[in-house]
Design an enzyme around this catalytic site. Structure first.
Site: not given
Ligand code: DX5
Ligand code: ZN
Length: 249
Positions: A65, A34, A136, A36, A7, A174, A67, A32
């Site tokens: 991903h 993320d 998750m 948001m 990520s 994740d 979100m 990956h």
């Molecule tokens: C959280 C993200 C993850 C996050 C994982 O909302 O979807 O992908 O970056 O981070 P770590 O590995 O630090 O828990």
């Molecule tokens: Zn993620």
């Protein structure tokens, strides 16, 4: 096949290309991303321009991903920016089947994500059409959180359903995946491992990725053996019965 989806949320954004290359040298095979929006989750990160900027700097598949609220409105842009996989949260999709179809129409691998409070059972109808299910193991929104063990039963149930329904979707996990939790998720049946803070660290990224994968792969043969035993014990059960059996022991 166990794969590391690193990520980039935990990477140094000023040196993203170098960071991705370092994680790749350590054996990471999926990027990956993320995404948001500050609405579905209390944080804001990347949009399609960042995906577009990453696309030419790596040959690895880009796993986006989302979100975000209303993913349908952004799927075309992420696809055009170069996403190889797009995952959407079950919790925001009023018409999940349609959203997954939309992703497919753009020749991107569709995937679905469930939050810690969302049961696996809500996905049964769409399992045949997804490339992977993302479980998750933290509340989405931030990196560096503690792993929630409730994800383990959900991963195991998905692995069971995959067997009993004769499907081949992959199981991604994740949140909080690190050296001390990775064996348990692999043993439960996960095969796409997202990790951010356990991988990215100045000067140590390649080594971190390599060591995380080593622990994960060492747990893999046990996982396959245990699943084979469970499957033999319960073969012939239809998916809903299977879920009932799992719930009631
Ligand atoms: C959280 C993200 C993850 C996050 C994982 O909302 O979807 O992908 O970056 O981070 P770590 O590995 O630090 O828990
Ligand atoms: Zn993620």
């Amino acid at each position: 096949m166990i794969e590391l989806a690193f990520s980039i949320l935990a990477a140094d954004f000023a040196h993203l290309a170098d960071e991705i290359a370092a994680a790749e040298r350590g054996g990471g095979t999926i990027v990956h991303v993320d995404v948001m929006d500050g609405h579905f989750v209390p944080n804001i990160t990347f949009g399609p321009p960042v995906v577009k900027a990453i696309r030419p700097i790596t040959k690895l598949p880009l796993d986006c991903h989302l979100m975000i609220e209303n993913p349908d409105a952004f799927i075309p842009e992420f696809a055009e920016a170069g996403a190889d996989m797009i995952s959407v949260h079950q919790e925001v999709c009023r018409h999940l089947y349609r959203t997954l179809q939309l992703i497919e129409q753009y020749k991107v691998q569709p995937a679905v994500v469930i939050n810690p409070a969302t049961p696996v059972e809500t996905l049964v109808e769409v399992l045949p059409m997804v490339h992977h299910v993302l479980v998750m193991s933290v509340n989405p929104g931030f990196g560096g959180q503690q792993f929630l063990p409730l994800a383990l039963d959900k991963i195991a149930l998905l692995a069971e359903l995959r067997e009993t329904m004769g499907l081949n979707f992959r199981i991604e996990v994740d949140g909080g995946v690190a050296h001390d939790t990775v064996a348990s998720v692999v043993e439960a049946g996960a095969d796409m491992l997202v990790a951010g803070s356990a991988v990215f660290s100045p000067g140590k990224t390649t080594k971190n990725a390599r060591e995380l994968l080593k622990v994960a792969r060492a747990a893999a043969p046990t996982a396959a053996r245990e699943r084979a035993v469970v499957t033999n014990r319960t073969s012939g059960a239809k998916a809903p019965k299977q879920m009932k059996a799992l719930r009631h022991g």
